[in-house]
Design an enzyme around this catalytic site. Structure first.
Site, mmCIF file in Angstrom:
data_model
loop_
_atom_site.group_PDB
_atom_site.id
_atom_site.type_symbol
_atom_site.label_atom_id
_atom_site.label_comp_id
_atom_site.label_asym_id
_atom_site.label_seq_id
_atom_site.Cartn_x
_atom_site.Cartn_y
_atom_site.Cartn_z
ATOM 1 N N GLU A 166 32.121 32.947 31.887
ATOM 2 C CA GLU A 166 32.325 33.883 32.994
ATOM 3 C C GLU A 166 30.987 34.419 33.498
ATOM 4 O O GLU A 166 30.117 34.768 32.701
ATOM 5 C CB GLU A 166 33.136 35.113 32.553
ATOM 6 C CG GLU A 166 34.562 34.873 32.181
ATOM 7 C CD GLU A 166 35.255 36.180 31.782
ATOM 8 O OE1 GLU A 166 34.813 37.258 32.224
ATOM 9 O OE2 GLU A 166 36.218 36.113 31.007
ATOM 10 N N PHE A 177 38.374 45.042 43.011
ATOM 11 C CA PHE A 177 37.092 45.042 43.723
ATOM 12 C C PHE A 177 36.031 44.205 43.018
ATOM 13 O O PHE A 177 34.839 44.319 43.307
ATOM 14 C CB PHE A 177 36.612 46.479 43.954
ATOM 15 C CG PHE A 177 37.515 47.239 44.884
ATOM 16 C CD1 PHE A 177 37.793 46.746 46.154
ATOM 17 C CD2 PHE A 177 38.137 48.414 44.479
ATOM 18 C CE1 PHE A 177 38.655 47.422 47.007
ATOM 19 C CE2 PHE A 177 38.999 49.090 45.324
ATOM 20 C CZ PHE A 177 39.261 48.599 46.597
ATOM 21 N N TRP A 190 32.877 47.237 37.431
ATOM 22 C CA TRP A 190 32.893 48.169 36.294
ATOM 23 C C TRP A 190 31.540 48.820 36.016
ATOM 24 O O TRP A 190 31.398 49.539 35.039
ATOM 25 C CB TRP A 190 33.425 47.460 35.040
ATOM 26 C CG TRP A 190 32.862 46.088 34.799
ATOM 27 C CD1 TRP A 190 33.445 44.903 35.161
ATOM 28 C CD2 TRP A 190 31.614 45.742 34.174
ATOM 29 N NE1 TRP A 190 32.639 43.841 34.804
ATOM 30 C CE2 TRP A 190 31.518 44.328 34.186
ATOM 31 C CE3 TRP A 190 30.584 46.479 33.597
ATOM 32 C CZ2 TRP A 190 30.431 43.637 33.657
ATOM 33 C CZ3 TRP A 190 29.491 45.793 33.062
ATOM 34 C CH2 TRP A 190 29.437 44.385 33.102
ATOM 35 N N GLU A 225 37.463 37.412 25.034
ATOM 36 C CA GLU A 225 36.468 38.425 24.660
ATOM 37 C C GLU A 225 36.990 39.279 23.503
ATOM 38 O O GLU A 225 37.151 40.499 23.619
ATOM 39 C CB GLU A 225 36.110 39.300 25.861
ATOM 40 C CG GLU A 225 35.346 38.552 26.929
ATOM 41 C CD GLU A 225 34.738 39.469 27.987
ATOM 42 O OE1 GLU A 225 35.196 40.607 28.128
ATOM 43 O OE2 GLU A 225 33.794 39.030 28.668
HETATM 44 C C1 GLA Z 1 35.418 40.210 31.230
HETATM 45 C C2 GLA Z 1 36.823 39.686 31.053
HETATM 46 C C3 GLA Z 1 37.492 39.316 32.331
HETATM 47 C C4 GLA Z 1 37.173 40.322 33.411
HETATM 48 C C5 GLA Z 1 35.685 40.417 33.568
HETATM 49 C C6 GLA Z 1 35.257 41.338 34.674
HETATM 50 O O1 GLA Z 1 34.450 39.259 31.158
HETATM 51 O O2 GLA Z 1 36.871 38.598 30.176
HETATM 52 O O3 GLA Z 1 38.878 39.257 32.097
HETATM 53 O O4 GLA Z 1 37.699 41.555 33.050
HETATM 54 O O5 GLA Z 1 35.148 40.922 32.384
HETATM 55 O O6 GLA Z 1 33.852 41.364 34.815
#
Ligand code: GLA
Length: 654
Positions: free
Chosen positions: A303, A353, A311, A145
């Site tokens: 993902e 979490f 978050w 990311e």
């Molecule tokens: C992002 C990151 C991951 C993780 C997720 C959590 O997509 O790439 O490493 O932190 O968020 O939702």
């Protein structure tokens, strides 16, 4: 790939090594065939500069390979170890007000730092040399990311790089002065040396400086990607390289349209906004945009979450069936892999979490059972792998227009870039119509209907492309605050919307934004809010006019025959039913046919390999849906009966 990939981020370094035996056993039970390894392991792989400890990673890859599980191997450069900042504090990023961001989170590096780049590329080469021919390796995963936490860095290293970038872009400081309009507020620069990033200023910063800083920052992150990708191509030829995009509605930092052509595989991360009861709509829009970045072909969902994330303010768990629906929404829109963050829920750290495939409570859980069930369902869909989508409708979007549209000092803060794009996407989806979300510089020739939502800025070339498509027979719907400025954020003079006046046959004299909460009624029974404008017809016909508000009698929806096509304009923010009615009319006029008759909350999308067609049906509503499609349902492996239960799905080979 022969099958839809299934798996996720695998971080075995967080666990004692013996857990890996259970991991592999459970992965096989769940049908996992692709895992992303090593994303955050730089500090373990290189505990001090130039000293590598890779044996543990050897064992992870060997174990996975022996079990037939493929690896998407990260270059591990997403988060530098504390020693980098300790030895080279200038690699840390800084905010606009000069605050240094410290190590202790992740991605704590300045994207323009040559020191970071040098260390990252060295690690990347080390891993490529060691694992480039490993039998488990399927894909390289550069960083992670990119630009998620450090998109814009305002430090002195960045400032120097920004000056070089500007000198390259403009050649001569006189050109920069022209582009930035520096005659305004005594901002004229005598040399590039005088330029700084748009740091915290008195008043408001120069808008073109802000835009160029965003372009520059996106390019710096891209250059970091390319530096690693080139090493991987050299040392590990034939293995595709990706990095996971963040195509979502709350992240707009990188201009992915400039990035896409540099990727071997487009991959995306998407998390549903739990607070939004219709969060599936944003998912659908973003998945269509991701396919647009992939040129209409397949891509990888790198993902998502099996259930809640950690978050958002209130991390609502997924309802039973939601995981399957969300996953099929992605596959329906071109995803050939469904991967998750992460395999095993962490015991420590700030993401403990966050849901995972293996929850804290183990495998006697709803999440595990639904995940395994999802995997089995995806197995039955493998024949769609490699297929594409050919829609008649495109929504035209541009990250640079998004940046420009939401700069400060505009007529109304209620005008937000994605609002109309999302609204029209939803209206089309509710009709059972498949939608592409693409950049205006895409080949537009085959589309019957083009939607131009709040495209505040665009180049002359993009405007000409849209005009040519309409001249040749397409129908276009342009919404307010489109075509206002060029790529330097200079207003196109002679009346708004400068870039589309001829196409639309209108001339707008003045904007009349509305007060918060005020609504206007239109002569055709429609209603709008946020925006109105003093519009004159210049060839167009008024399809509806305001009956109240600040401009009674002034046209609000117009239609203009242009060449073989038609240009429609919506000058106010139509509410949901009004927009639905307008979109239905446009679809009819443009000759766009639904995949099957739709209804709100029911998604119908289609993939094709040229011979076969698969209709994906996702029913987000709490009532059964009747769907007028005949064929074989791959989900149930039986003839499709034309009914999809509340919350259910079907994939019908026509
Ligand atoms: C992002 C990151 C991951 C993780 C997720 C959590 O997509 O790439 O490493 O932190 O968020 O939702």
């Amino acid at each position: 790939m022969p099958a839809i990939a299934f798996g996720g981020d695998y971080n075995p370094e967080q666990w004692p090594e013996e857990v890996q035996d259970e991991d592999v056993r459970l992965m096989l039970e769940a049908g996992v065939d692709l895992v992303t390894v090593g994303v955050f392991s730089w500090a373990l792989l290189e505990p001090e500069p130039g000293r590598y400890e890779l044996e543990w990673l050897d064992r992870v890859l060997d174990r996975l390979g022996a079990a037939g599980i493929g690896v998407d191997l990260a270059t591990a450069t997403a988060s530098p170890p504390p020693w980098l900042a300790h030895r080279h504090p200038e690699t840390l990023p800084a905010t606009a007000d000069g605050t240094r961001l410290w190590p202790g989170g992740r991605q704590a590096f300045c994207p323009s730092s040559p020191v970071y780049r040098e260390h990252a590329v060295r690690l990347c080469r080390t891993l490529a040399e060691r694992y480039g021919a490993h039998p488990a390796l399927r894909l390289w995963h550069v960083g992670n990311e990119l630009g998620c936490h450090n998109p814009l860095c305002y430090c002195d290293v960045s400032a120097a790089a920004f000056r070089l970038w500007l000198a390259e872009r403009y050649g001569d400081v006189a050109e920069l002065n022209r582009a930035w309009g520096t005659a305004f507020w005594s901002q004229r620069y005598g040399s590039f040396d005088e330029v700084v990033p748009p740091r915290t200023v008195t008043a408001t910063a120069n808008p073109t400086q802000q835009l160029d800083f965003r372009r520059f920052s996106s390019d710096q992150h891209l250059a970091n990607f390319i530096a690693e990708r080139d090493v991987l191509h050299e040392v590990s030829p034939g293995v595709p390289v990706t990095t996971n995009f963040m195509v979502t509605s709350h992240i707009r930092e990188l201009d992915y349209h400039r990035w896409a052509s540099e990727m071997d595989v487009i991959s995306n991360d998407f998390y549903v906004t739990a607070a939004d009861p219709e969060g599936y709509r944003e998912l659908a829009y973003c998945a269509d945009q991701t396919r647009g970045l992939a040129g209409g072909g397949p891509w990888l969902l790198m993902e998502q979450s099996t259930s809640a994330v950690n978050w958002q303010p209130r991390n609502v768990a997924k309802q039973p069936g939601e995981l399957l629906r969300n996953s099929l929404q992605h596959v329906a829109r071109g995803a050939d892999g469904i991967l998750f963050f992460q395999w095993r829920a962490s015991q420590a750290g700030s993401e403990k979490f966050h849901s995972a495939l293996v929850p804290h409570a183990g495998t006697d859980t709803r999440v595990w059972r639904e995940t395994v069930e999802l995997s089995r369902t995806l197995d039955r869909l493998d024949e769609v792998v490699g297929s594409r989508t050919d829609n008649d409708v495109a929504i035209l979007v541009d990250y640079q227009a998004w940046w420009a549209c939401e700069l400060d000092s505009h007529p109304s803060t209620d005008v937000t870039y994605l609002d109309r794009a999302h609204a029209v996407h939803a209206a089309l989806t509710d009709l059972g119509i498949g939608v592409d979300v693409v950049h205006p510089d895409t080949d537009l020739g085959h589309y019957r209907l083009l939607v131009v939502p709040t495209l505040y800025s665009l180049t002359d070339a993009s405007a000409a492309r849209i005009e040519a498509a309409v001249s040749a027979g397409a129908t276009a719907l342009v919404t307010y605050f489109s075509g206002i400025v060029d790529e330097h954020d200079h207003v196109r003079l002679g009346g708004y919307p400068g870039a589309f006046r001829d196409l639309l046959g209108i001339r707008v004299e003045e904007f009349y934004p509305l007060r918060s909460g005020d609504r206007v009624a239109l002569s055709d029974g429609s209603a709008g809010d946020v925006w109105t404008e003093l519009l004159h017809l210049a060839g167009a016909t008024a399809e509806a006019s305001y009956v109240d508000g600040p401009l009674p009698g002034v046209p609000a929806i117009t239609r203009h025959q242009h060449g073989e096509g038609v240009g429609w304009y919506a000058a106010t923010r139509l509410d949901r039913p009004s927009l639905a009615a307008l979109v239905a009319r446009l679809v009819e006029e443009a000759g766009v046919r639904p995949i099957a008759p739709g209804r709100p909350g029911l998604e119908l999308t289609e993939r094709t390999d040229g011979e076969r067609r698969w209709v994906f049906v996702v029913n987000h509503t709490d009532t059964e849906a009747v769907v007028d499609v005949a064929g074989h349902d791959l989900v149930r492996d039986e003839a499709f009966g034309g009914r999809v239960p509340a919350g259910g799905v079907a994939v019908v080979r026509r």
